[in-house]
Design an enzyme around this catalytic site. Structure first.
Site, short mmCIF file in Angstrom:
data_model
loop_
_atom_site.label_atom_id
_atom_site.label_comp_id
_atom_site.label_asym_id
_atom_site.label_seq_id
_atom_site.Cartn_x
_atom_site.Cartn_y
_atom_site.Cartn_z
N CYS A 134 0.83 -1.21 0.00
CA CYS A 134 0.00 0.00 0.00
C CYS A 134 0.87 1.25 0.00
O CYS A 134 1.36 1.67 1.05
CB CYS A 134 -0.92 -0.03 1.22
SG CYS A 134 -1.88 1.48 1.37
N CYS A 137 -0.43 4.09 2.15
CA CYS A 137 -0.23 3.93 3.60
C CYS A 137 1.23 4.20 3.97
O CYS A 137 1.50 4.82 4.98
CB CYS A 137 -0.56 2.51 4.07
SG CYS A 137 -2.01 1.79 3.33
N ASP A 138 2.15 3.67 3.17
CA ASP A 138 3.56 3.63 3.60
C ASP A 138 4.49 4.51 2.78
O ASP A 138 5.68 4.63 3.11
CB ASP A 138 4.06 2.18 3.56
CG ASP A 138 3.21 1.28 4.44
OD1 ASP A 138 2.80 1.75 5.52
OD2 ASP A 138 2.94 0.14 4.06
#
Ligand code: NAP
Length: 308
Positions: A134, A137-138
């Site tokens: 992701c 997300c990261d």
């Protein structure tokens, strides 16, 4: 034991749309959000192809709007994950991660799909230490660093473009000699000076001490000009498709060889009467938010017909 008239499992566009329709049809639906509240769109950067949003909207924002609409109709949304189902007889029975149990007359399965990994040992070893599925997300952790994205579809191109906005260099590792993403994303990727596409390349292993420092790649595996080499990078992002979340229903529900729930023709009906499937869990082909939403609508309409 609590009895629910219309149980909806999953909270992506399919689950939420089913909830809106089921509530307006007085089916008293209850939604269990599942493992990833809001579904896969909550890990998507910008959505620019969902009708009614002329400007790009972030995935989490879009899902929040859908949730608000569901709440507006008074639907109860619960935060639990379904761990077990018994669809052998009516009413159907479900157990959740807090050990609570409910029975239901009609069920809409909208549990979506989960990111696939390559299956490398080192991928497991570095999960959360440089390996991610992701970018939204990261990606933040890779500002001004070098990253690699695996895959040649829309997701991989979208992730590569997102990461190119943060990282200093993005390698796109594609196993075929071409991309399969939509033309618009292909063009953007090819025109982005930070992205380098490595066609006909596979990842053999990742290496690094205490985190990912690079990968051992193979170019044209098995061909006379095969070349194995090491490529340094700090982050490794998987974007090679998704696996439908059907394990819990498998003993009862018919699935295809990849685990997607089989439905009757163009309807959301499964092999079990009163159990309907909507969204990516039953869609190996399109997997679009708007398609998932439409199938959630169909599932709620079928549930209404069934309950009458
Ligand atoms: P996808 O279209 O199935 O593409 C998966 C990619 O990963 C392919 O390039 C595939 O290679 C590659 N791959 C699969 N297994 C691999 C492995 N073991 N090693 C290396 N590469 C591997 O999946 P997706 O990109 O997640 O898209 C899924 C659906 O969602 C599609 O219908 C897509 O259009 C849609 N989507 C749309 C948008 C949008 O903006 N409209 C955004 C994201 C997703 P091969 O080509 O060799 O099979």
């Amino acid at each position: 034991m609590e009895h629910i008239r219309c149980l909806i499992l999953g909270s992506g566009p399919a689950g939420y749309t089913a909830a809106i329709y089921a509530s307006r049809a007085n089916l008293s639906p209850v939604v269990y959000e599942g493992l990833q509240p809001g579904g896969q769109l909550t890990t998507t950067d910008m959505v620019e192809n969902f009708p009614s949003h002329p400007e790009p909207i972030s995935g989490p924002e879009l899902m929040d709007l859908m949730r608000q609409q569901v709440e507006k109709f008074g639907v109860e949304i619960r935060q639990h994950i379904c761990m077990k189902s018994d669809l052998s007889q009516r009413p159907y029975r479900f157990t959740f991660d807090d050990n609570s149990e409910v029975t239901a007359d009609a069920v809409i399965i909208a549990t979506g799909a989960t990111a696939r990994f390559l299956g490398l040992e080192s991928e497991e070893k570095y999960r959360g230490m440089g390996v991610s599925a992701c970018a939204t997300c990261d990606g933040f952790f890779y500002r001004k660093k070098t990253v690699a994205v695996v895959g040649g579809g829309d997701t991989a191109c979208g992730e590569a473009l997102y990461l190119a906005g943060l990282a200093s260099k993005v390698y796109l590792i594609v196993r075929k000699p071409f991309l399969r993403a939509s033309q618009i994303l292909q063009d953007r990727v090819k025109n982005n000076p930070k992205i380098e596409i490595l066609f006909e390349t596979n990842t053999l292993e990742l290496y690094g001490e205490g985190g990912v420092e690079g990968g051992r790649l193979v170019y044209r595996k098995g061909q006379p000009d095969e070349r194995i080499y090491e490529l340094p990078f700090d982050g490794f992002f998987l974007a090679i498709g998704h696996k439908p979340n059907t394990e819990v229903f498998k003993p009862w529900i018919e699935t295809d060889e990849n685990g997607f729930i089989k439905t009757e023709g163009a309807t959301p009906r499964t092999n079990i009467p009163g159990v309907f499937a909507a969204g990516d869990v039953a869609d190996p082909l399109y997997r679009q938010a708007v398609v998932a939403a439409a199938s959630g609508c169909k599932a709620a309409m079928e549930a209404e017909k069934y309950l009458l």
